[in-house]
Design an enzyme around this catalytic site. Structure first.
Site, PDB file in Angstrom:
ATOM      1  N   LYS A  22      35.114  37.630  34.276  1.00 24.17           N
ATOM      2  CA  LYS A  22      35.901  38.845  34.503  1.00 24.17           C
ATOM      3  C   LYS A  22      36.764  39.158  33.285  1.00 24.17           C
ATOM      4  CE  LYS A  22      39.954  36.520  34.999  1.00 24.17           C
ATOM      5  NZ  LYS A  22      41.156  36.704  34.150  1.00 24.17           N
ATOM      6  N   ASP A  59      41.822  33.554  40.776  1.00 20.19           N
ATOM      7  CA  ASP A  59      40.700  34.361  40.294  1.00 20.19           C
ATOM      8  C   ASP A  59      39.408  34.144  41.078  1.00 20.19           C
ATOM      9  OD1 ASP A  59      42.211  35.558  38.328  1.00 20.19           O
ATOM     10  OD2 ASP A  59      41.585  34.163  36.749  1.00 20.19           O
TER      11      ASP A  59
END
Length: 301
Positions: A8, A136
């Site tokens: 990401k 995350d």
């Protein structure tokens, strides 16, 4: 069971003040990009992990410090699974690079072990496990583009039209996320005249640019509060950002806690040109695009 999960980028990252427990509330806009972690889960008598990949994997732990192993044990306990699993991690996301590679491993391991053992766990249950593993990890399950609040694990999908091209400059020497946050707190503790920080929030201009599929507008709105701390620890990152923008990038920012630097390009062709210039300048470079899907089964044998 073969599961793939994406790395990401934080295209926006607003960090609140440190809390009594040492953590920070954040407001982030995540985008999943086409740098992937592949996890192959095979039945075994115990819990084991092996690691290979296109990136430097020397610092990846091979014991219970590895998030993927912890994820596998969590699913095994939930399902009363008597056996273990061998996890083969094939890494394509830079290690300790601020792109959530370890979190993607954990998300892929959750999906792989649930499928391998025919657990049938709900998406909500997998998200709960993911949030326990790290801030995350839930986004690596979800993928796409999303707004993260709280510790970053309270997610709301965000609309992003079209494709955004990113050129990533990686660094063989990682940065510790706790170290970068500590440096941010140290810098913020210095005397200044700025007003007190309120609750972290996402700049609406970021979401508008994503909805419009407009990289130029997005470049004007990207921000990462951890960037100042990362660049203070690694001053060469400032020079790198200036170099990339000089080569035609619309914007450059440190990804997460760094030291990976992400450059936003106007198009696929512009990204290819930028990549060539940065490679010629001696950098290790990846060209990726987003948004892409979250953790999903690739194959079962």
């Amino acid at each position: 069971m073969h599961v793939r999960a994406p790395g990401k980028l934080n295209v926006f990252f607003d960090v609140g003040d440190v809390q009594d427990d040492g953590y920070h509330d954040v407001a982030s806009v995540y985008q999943a990009v086409s740098a992937y972690e592949d996890v192959i889960a095979t039945p075994a008598d115990d819990f084991r992990v092996t690691v290979t990949g296109a990136v430097d994997v020397r610092d990846v732990p091979l014991d219970d410090r590895n998030l993927a192993v912890r994820a596998a044990r969590m699913v095994a306990r939930e399902l009363d699974q008597p056996g273990g699993v061998h996890l083969e991690l094939r890494k394509g996301v830079p290690v300790a690079g601020g792109m959530g590679g370890g979190s993607a491993d954990a998300a892929a391991a959750l999906v792989a072990c649930d499928a391998l053992w025919d657990g049938g766990l709900s998406s909500a249950r997998l998200h709960e496990f993911a949030a326990r593993l790290g801030a995350d990890v839930p986004f690596a399950l979800l993928g796409g583009t999303a707004v993260g609040t709280g510790r970053g694990d309270e997610l709301a999908p965000a609309l992003a039209r079209g494709r955004f091209d990113w050129v990533l400059v990686t660094n063989a020497e990682g940065l510790s996320t706790p170290t970068v946050y500590a440096e941010l707190d140290r810098l913020r503790a210095q005397p200044d005249i700025t007003p007190p920080r309120g609750t972290p929030a996402v700049d609406p201009a970021v979401l508008q640019a994503l909805r419009a599929g407009d990289p130029v507008a997005l470049a004007a709105a990207v921000r990462n509060d951890l960037q100042a701390a990362a660049c203070h620890l690694r001053p060469e990152l400032n020079t790198l950002i200036e170099t990339g923008v000089g080569y035609g990038a619309l914007a450059g920012l440190v990804s997460g806690s760094g030291p990976t630097v992400a450059f936003l390009a106007a198009s696929d062709a512009a990204a290819r040109d930028l990549r060539a210039d940065l490679v010629a300048a001696g950098h290790d470079v990846l060209h990726v695009h987003g948004p892409v899907a979250g953790a999903k089964v690739v194959s079962f044998t």
